[in-house]
Design an enzyme around this catalytic site. Structure first.
Site, PDB file in Angstrom:
ATOM      1  N   GLN A   9      -7.924  -5.587 -15.434  1.00 22.30           N
ATOM      2  CA  GLN A   9      -8.501  -6.144 -16.649  1.00 22.30           C
ATOM      3  C   GLN A   9      -8.104  -7.610 -16.822  1.00 22.30           C
ATOM      4  O   GLN A   9      -6.959  -7.978 -16.565  1.00 22.30           O
ATOM      5  CB  GLN A   9      -8.025  -5.315 -17.846  1.00 22.30           C
ATOM      6  CG  GLN A   9      -8.878  -5.478 -19.077  1.00 22.30           C
ATOM      7  CD  GLN A   9      -8.736  -4.303 -20.028  1.00 22.30           C
ATOM      8  OE1 GLN A   9      -8.366  -3.211 -19.643  1.00 22.30           O
ATOM      9  NE2 GLN A   9      -9.037  -4.526 -21.290  1.00 22.30           N
ATOM     10  N   SER A  90      -3.009  -2.591 -12.011  1.00 24.21           N
ATOM     11  CA  SER A  90      -3.308  -1.769 -13.182  1.00 24.21           C
ATOM     12  C   SER A  90      -4.610  -0.986 -12.954  1.00 24.21           C
ATOM     13  O   SER A  90      -4.667  -0.109 -12.100  1.00 24.21           O
ATOM     14  CB  SER A  90      -3.370  -2.639 -14.435  1.00 24.21           C
ATOM     15  OG  SER A  90      -3.471  -1.860 -15.600  1.00 24.21           O
ATOM     16  N   LEU A  91      -5.672  -1.293 -13.699  1.00 29.43           N
ATOM     17  CA  LEU A  91      -6.969  -0.660 -13.478  1.00 29.43           C
ATOM     18  C   LEU A  91      -7.359  -0.680 -11.999  1.00 29.43           C
ATOM     19  O   LEU A  91      -7.929   0.279 -11.464  1.00 29.43           O
ATOM     20  CB  LEU A  91      -8.028  -1.385 -14.304  1.00 29.43           C
ATOM     21  CG  LEU A  91      -9.483  -1.250 -13.857  1.00 29.43           C
ATOM     22  CD1 LEU A  91      -9.987   0.144 -14.140  1.00 29.43           C
ATOM     23  CD2 LEU A  91     -10.349  -2.309 -14.496  1.00 29.43           C
ATOM     24  N   ARG A 115     -10.219   6.437 -19.285  1.00 31.26           N
ATOM     25  CA  ARG A 115      -8.990   5.661 -19.474  1.00 31.26           C
ATOM     26  C   ARG A 115      -9.238   4.479 -20.407  1.00 31.26           C
ATOM     27  O   ARG A 115      -8.436   4.186 -21.298  1.00 31.26           O
ATOM     28  CB  ARG A 115      -8.495   5.170 -18.113  1.00 31.26           C
ATOM     29  CG  ARG A 115      -7.217   4.327 -18.124  1.00 31.26           C
ATOM     30  CD  ARG A 115      -6.884   3.932 -16.688  1.00 31.26           C
ATOM     31  NE  ARG A 115      -5.641   3.183 -16.544  1.00 31.26           N
ATOM     32  CZ  ARG A 115      -5.538   1.866 -16.514  1.00 31.26           C
ATOM     33  NH1 ARG A 115      -6.634   1.128 -16.659  1.00 31.26           N
ATOM     34  NH2 ARG A 115      -4.362   1.278 -16.341  1.00 31.26           N
ATOM     35  N   HIS A 199       0.601  -0.844 -20.931  1.00 33.06           N
ATOM     36  CA  HIS A 199       1.810  -0.653 -20.117  1.00 33.06           C
ATOM     37  C   HIS A 199       3.077  -0.727 -20.969  1.00 33.06           C
ATOM     38  O   HIS A 199       4.048  -1.378 -20.615  1.00 33.06           O
ATOM     39  CB  HIS A 199       1.845  -1.647 -18.947  1.00 33.06           C
ATOM     40  CG  HIS A 199       0.672  -1.505 -18.042  1.00 33.06           C
ATOM     41  ND1 HIS A 199       0.508  -0.411 -17.220  1.00 33.06           N
ATOM     42  CD2 HIS A 199      -0.423  -2.291 -17.854  1.00 33.06           C
ATOM     43  CE1 HIS A 199      -0.638  -0.536 -16.562  1.00 33.06           C
ATOM     44  NE2 HIS A 199      -1.214  -1.658 -16.939  1.00 33.06           N
ATOM     45  N   GLN A 248       1.826   5.128 -14.679  1.00 32.12           N
ATOM     46  CA  GLN A 248       1.412   3.721 -14.785  1.00 32.12           C
ATOM     47  C   GLN A 248       1.000   3.331 -16.198  1.00 32.12           C
ATOM     48  O   GLN A 248       1.162   2.190 -16.619  1.00 32.12           O
ATOM     49  CB  GLN A 248       0.251   3.479 -13.809  1.00 32.12           C
ATOM     50  CG  GLN A 248      -0.255   2.062 -13.733  1.00 32.12           C
ATOM     51  CD  GLN A 248      -1.759   1.992 -13.699  1.00 32.12           C
ATOM     52  OE1 GLN A 248      -2.417   2.220 -14.698  1.00 32.12           O
ATOM     53  NE2 GLN A 248      -2.306   1.670 -12.534  1.00 32.12           N
TER      54      GLN A 248
END
Length: 306
Positions: A9, A90-91, A115, A199, A248
């Protein structure tokens, strides 16, 4: 040795993926499949959506995932997909795992869309924010967070590169950290425009539902090792992959450590697969000897395929 890395992102941009759709039937077919699976035209958001629309987490995440997978499909269709390992920020970890065959495209897209919804909702339920801390030694970070945590939850969210760390948590605590950071040695501290404290423990409202979503799909052992964010270790085992994906959500993204792990394992060439060049910039600061390139636009695809 080549490694593919997939962005997360923040890499979205207006018009993303349009030239891939227009230029390559393989990309167009995959994007139309995604429209059907999602039940709405994510390509409309990608091609003609505003910056504000693209910043909505429930749209950003499937858009970036789809752009990355379309670029990856083009590389594979030409027989150029020979990466020895992969990672995603991340993503982007979902993109890396899909590329590595650990999860199907359809399942990964559904999980990514879910998500995004869950994270956006968690951001409304537990309002929080994030900030970039630039130029601070990691050794000083612990003291900064300890002092700021008197105002609420705050932790390191992303170890992006040496000297670039993103923190995440309650709004008062993050603002306090930004205020204190210059005196602690930071060159710059800036709050980010985000819809939640990603996170961090403030994402816990999303955890149970994400766990259900992850349990509902089949994971396979990855065909190549994927260096996973929460542990900075190369992983192929399906059960470990599922566990680390859930971890995560509330854990720090160990990106600097992941790139170092991959370099130690022999990666010398990193190809960013997906929108923009954010990861190439980070990797350059982590490993100055690495060879860097990207696959984003139709022109860059042609460069890779030629």
């Amino acid at each position: 040795m080549k490694a593919f890395v997939f962005p997360g992102q923040g890499s979205q941009y207006c018009g993303m993926g349009r030239d891939l759709y227009d230029s390559f039937p393989v990309a167009r077919d995959l994007m139309e499949q995604a429209n059907e699976l999602l039940g709405y035209r994510i390509t409309d958001v990608m091609f003609s959506g505003t910056e504000e629309e693209l910043r909505q987490t429930n749209r950003t995440q499937p858009a970036i995932f789809l752009h990355s997978m379309a670029a990856a499909a083009l590389i594979k269709s030409n027989g150029s997909g020979g990466a020895a390992m992969a990672a995603g920020h991340s993503l982007g970890e979902y993109s890396a795992l899909c590329f590595a065959g650990a999860i199907s495209f359809a399942d990964a897209l559904r999980i990514v869309a879910r998500r995004g919804e869950l994270m956006q909702n968690a951001g409304k339920e537990n309002p929080g924010t994030m900030a970039a801390i630039i130029g601070m030694a990691e050794g000083e970070l612990e003291g900064l967070l300890a002092e700021a945590s008197k105002e609420g939850i705050v932790q390191a969210a992303n170890f992006n590169s040496p000297g670039q760390i993103v923190i995440s948590g309650d709004i008062p605590a993050v603002k306090k950290a930004v205020e204190l950071a210059p005196a602690k040695g930071a060159r710059m501290a800036k709050e980010l425009v985000v819809s939640g404290a990603f996170h961090s423990p403030l994402m816990r409202p999303a955890e149970a539902e994400l766990a259900k979503a992850l349990e509902s799909v089949e994971f396979r052992d990855a065909s190549i090792p994927v260096c996973m964010n929460a542990v900075a270790k190369l992983v192929t085992d399906a059960a470990e992959i599922r566990k680390n994906l859930l971890l995560q959500l509330t854990s720090s993204v160990l990106w600097t450590q992941s790139i170092e792990t991959m370099a130690t394992a022999g990666a010398t060439e990193f190809v960013e697969v997906g929108p923009q060049k954010v990861l190439q910039g980070l990797i350059k600061r982590i490993n100055r000897n690495a060879s860097l390139s990207g696959v984003d636009t139709a022109e860059s695809v042609q460069n890779i395929l030629s």
